[in-house]
Write a protein that holds these residues in place. Structure first.
Motif, PDB file in Angstrom:
ATOM      1  N   VAL A  13     -85.172 -50.079 -52.025  1.00 33.00           N
ATOM      2  CA  VAL A  13     -85.207 -51.252 -53.102  1.00 33.00           C
ATOM      3  C   VAL A  13     -86.330 -51.270 -53.995  1.00 33.00           C
ATOM      4  O   VAL A  13     -86.291 -51.282 -55.045  1.00 33.00           O
ATOM      5  CB  VAL A  13     -84.912 -52.503 -52.345  1.00 33.00           C
ATOM      6  N   ASP A  35     -97.243 -49.643 -49.116  1.00 33.15           N
ATOM      7  CA  ASP A  35     -95.986 -49.561 -48.006  1.00 33.15           C
ATOM      8  C   ASP A  35     -96.800 -49.092 -46.768  1.00 33.15           C
ATOM      9  O   ASP A  35     -97.853 -48.633 -46.808  1.00 33.15           O
ATOM     10  CB  ASP A  35     -95.121 -48.650 -48.471  1.00 33.15           C
ATOM     11  N   ASN A  82     -83.739 -53.046 -43.125  1.00 33.13           N
ATOM     12  CA  ASN A  82     -82.558 -53.049 -43.808  1.00 33.13           C
ATOM     13  C   ASN A  82     -81.610 -53.386 -42.954  1.00 33.13           C
ATOM     14  O   ASN A  82     -81.486 -53.049 -41.564  1.00 33.13           O
ATOM     15  CB  ASN A  82     -82.573 -51.697 -44.567  1.00 33.13           C
ATOM     16  N   ALA A 119     -87.182 -59.806 -52.376  1.00 38.22           N
ATOM     17  CA  ALA A 119     -86.006 -59.045 -52.429  1.00 38.22           C
ATOM     18  C   ALA A 119     -85.491 -58.987 -51.011  1.00 38.22           C
ATOM     19  O   ALA A 119     -84.298 -58.609 -50.815  1.00 38.22           O
ATOM     20  CB  ALA A 119     -86.115 -57.781 -53.168  1.00 38.22           C
TER      21      ALA A 119
HETATM   22  P1  NAD Z   1     -86.173 -49.321 -46.540  1.00 36.91           P
HETATM   23  O1  NAD Z   1     -86.109 -49.287 -45.169  1.00 36.91           O
HETATM   24  O2  NAD Z   1     -85.734 -48.276 -47.524  1.00 36.91           O
HETATM   25  O3  NAD Z   1     -87.404 -49.752 -47.181  1.00 36.91           O
HETATM   26  C1  NAD Z   1     -88.259 -50.801 -46.478  1.00 36.91           C
HETATM   27  C2  NAD Z   1     -89.790 -50.357 -46.653  1.00 36.91           C
HETATM   28  O4  NAD Z   1     -90.517 -51.356 -46.178  1.00 36.91           O
HETATM   29  C3  NAD Z   1     -90.175 -49.411 -46.037  1.00 36.91           C
HETATM   30  O5  NAD Z   1     -90.796 -47.989 -46.800  1.00 36.91           O
HETATM   31  C4  NAD Z   1     -91.013 -49.468 -44.849  1.00 36.91           C
HETATM   32  O6  NAD Z   1     -91.974 -48.717 -44.864  1.00 36.91           O
HETATM   33  C5  NAD Z   1     -91.525 -50.777 -45.614  1.00 36.91           C
HETATM   34  N1  NAD Z   1     -92.236 -51.789 -44.757  1.00 36.91           N
HETATM   35  C6  NAD Z   1     -92.072 -52.203 -43.582  1.00 36.91           C
HETATM   36  N2  NAD Z   1     -92.978 -53.006 -43.166  1.00 36.91           N
HETATM   37  C7  NAD Z   1     -93.907 -53.132 -44.103  1.00 36.91           C
HETATM   38  C8  NAD Z   1     -95.091 -53.769 -43.988  1.00 36.91           C
HETATM   39  N3  NAD Z   1     -95.315 -54.471 -42.964  1.00 36.91           N
HETATM   40  N4  NAD Z   1     -95.886 -53.702 -44.997  1.00 36.91           N
HETATM   41  C9  NAD Z   1     -95.419 -52.837 -46.102  1.00 36.91           C
HETATM   42  N5  NAD Z   1     -94.317 -52.102 -46.127  1.00 36.91           N
HETATM   43  C10 NAD Z   1     -93.474 -52.188 -44.896  1.00 36.91           C
HETATM   44  O7  NAD Z   1     -85.384 -50.389 -47.033  1.00 36.91           O
HETATM   45  P2  NAD Z   1     -84.787 -51.109 -48.544  1.00 36.91           P
HETATM   46  O8  NAD Z   1     -83.322 -50.485 -48.486  1.00 36.91           O
HETATM   47  O9  NAD Z   1     -85.404 -51.005 -49.416  1.00 36.91           O
HETATM   48  O10 NAD Z   1     -84.235 -52.662 -48.200  1.00 36.91           O
HETATM   49  C11 NAD Z   1     -85.376 -53.396 -48.181  1.00 36.91           C
HETATM   50  C12 NAD Z   1     -84.997 -54.861 -48.059  1.00 36.91           C
HETATM   51  O11 NAD Z   1     -84.169 -55.391 -49.500  1.00 36.91           O
HETATM   52  C13 NAD Z   1     -84.010 -55.203 -46.925  1.00 36.91           C
HETATM   53  O12 NAD Z   1     -84.334 -56.258 -46.246  1.00 36.91           O
HETATM   54  C14 NAD Z   1     -82.580 -55.247 -47.669  1.00 36.91           C
HETATM   55  O13 NAD Z   1     -81.675 -55.862 -46.841  1.00 36.91           O
HETATM   56  C15 NAD Z   1     -83.159 -55.871 -48.830  1.00 36.91           C
HETATM   57  N6  NAD Z   1     -82.183 -55.723 -49.902  1.00 36.91           N
HETATM   58  C16 NAD Z   1     -81.880 -56.817 -50.664  1.00 36.91           C
HETATM   59  C17 NAD Z   1     -81.059 -57.073 -51.645  1.00 36.91           C
HETATM   60  C18 NAD Z   1     -81.056 -58.118 -52.461  1.00 36.91           C
HETATM   61  O14 NAD Z   1     -80.039 -58.515 -53.219  1.00 36.91           O
HETATM   62  N7  NAD Z   1     -81.843 -59.179 -52.517  1.00 36.91           N
HETATM   63  C19 NAD Z   1     -80.190 -55.998 -52.073  1.00 36.91           C
HETATM   64  C20 NAD Z   1     -80.427 -54.729 -51.380  1.00 36.91           C
HETATM   65  C21 NAD Z   1     -81.356 -54.723 -50.270  1.00 36.91           C
END
Ligand code: NAD
Length: 303
Positions: A13, A35, A82, A119
């Motif tokens: 995201v 990150d 996620n 997000a």
């Molecule tokens: P992802 O696993 O690809 O990425 C998450 C990132 O967060 C990873 O790179 C991880 O290293 C990082 N992270 C974890 N803990 C951290 C911390 N304490 N400090 C800094 N970085 C940290 O996941 P994604 O697919 O990018 O999804 C991210 C979030 O967005 C999820 O909760 C997902 O459900 C949500 N999402 C929301 C929408 C929306 O409409 N709002 C749509 C799609 C996904």
């Protein structure tokens, strides 16, 4: 004018947002990526910088740290776990609330004075927690809310009727999750009520398709990210351009002490105000139910 944006959480995201920013002519001049996985962020920064020769405008892109938040206009949080296949957004609540406490505290401790844009799921709960942990005025905490769901709705209606999604004036409201719904009584195509174009059964089908879109995508490719990337750019532009644009973001309802997706006017102050929607009896009940779902989840965390 210098416009600095911080992305915390550079997974699917966060990086889809960064890539969408770079591909559109936005007013962002500086982008700092944070990150836990520092090596990956280094790679992402290199990769993005290699786009600059062909990008529509220049952005200084770098590996960031929390000190970068001091003079930033927007901190976007997309960090956290996620949804796994079969998992609901609410299942993520315990994992992500712990992550958020650390992140939001670090941002605030470094003197951030801008606007939070959230997000991470469960979206409305994480937005509420960002507000609580930051102690910011609620107008400066925005969740992506039902903006993505609304984009999906506009696409599906547009495809069904054969009009440009931009001419579909309909919103998904409530929780960014299973209890969201479409107040069809307020939905128009051009200037005409949507019910003159689509039958009730078709509206129900479209609403279900919107609601299940994330599950369907996750079952096929593991995650959803391009759509939310575009929504976050749209919200960013509304803030940085002081646009007064109406978007269905997650924003604060002070009567019910909850953040929830409703149309709101977004400008450089964040949420300028909510737009009142006149709902019929059935829609009012649905909104109440959705609000209770979010409140129940918030109460799980803030006991
Ligand atoms: P992802 O696993 O690809 O990425 C998450 C990132 O967060 C990873 O790179 C991880 O290293 C990082 N992270 C974890 N803990 C951290 C911390 N304490 N400090 C800094 N970085 C940290 O996941 P994604 O697919 O990018 O999804 C991210 C979030 O967005 C999820 O909760 C997902 O459900 C949500 N999402 C929301 C929408 C929306 O409409 N709002 C749509 C799609 C996904």
């Amino acid at each position: 004018m210098n416009h600095k944006v911080i992305i915390i959480g550079c997974g699917n995201v966060g990086m889809s947002y960064a890539y969408a920013l770079l591909n559109q002519r936005t007013s962002v001049t500086e982008l700092a990526l944070i990150d836990l996985d520092e090596k990956r962020v280094e790679g992402e920064v290199m990769d993005l910088n290699h786009c600059l020769a062909f990008a529509p405008s220049h952005i200084d892109i770098k590996v960031g740290n929390y000190e970068d938040c001091r003079d930033a206009q927007i901190v976007v949080i997309a960090a956290g776990a996620n949804q796994a296949p079969g998992e609901t957004r609410m299942d993520l609540i315990y994992k992500n609330s712990k992550i958020f406490k650390t992140i939001v505290t670090s941002v605030i401790d470094n003197g951030f004075k801008g606007i939070f844009l959230v997000a991470t799921n469960p979206l409305d709960v994480m937005t509420y927690l960002t507000w609580k942990y930051s102690n910011f005025d609620a107008s400066r905490v925005i969740g992506s809310g039902t903006s993505l769901d609304t984009a999906r709705l506009k696409y599906l209606v547009g495809a069904k009727v054969g009009v440009n999604p931009k001419n579909v004036h309909a919103y998904v409201v409530g929780e960014h999750g299973d209890s969201e719904f479409v107040p069809w009584s307020n939905a128009n195509i051009g200037l005409q009520n949507i019910k003159t174009f689509l039958k009730d059964e078709e509206l129900v089908e479209i609403c279900e398709e919107v609601k299940n879109a994330a599950y369907e995508i996750i079952n096929r490719k593991g995650a959803t990210y391009y759509g939310i990337g575009m929504c976050l750019v749209k919200i960013t532009n509304a803030i940085l351009g002081d646009e007064n644009t109406i978007l269905t973001v997650s924003n604060y309802d002070s009567h019910n002490d909850v953040f929830m997706g409703t149309p709101a006017i977004i400008n450089s102050d964040g949420v300028k105000r909510r737009i009142y929607i006149e709902l019929n009896e059935e829609e009012t009940k649905k909104l109440q139910h959705s609000m209770e779902m979010i409140k129940g989840a918030i109460n799980e965390i803030i006991k």
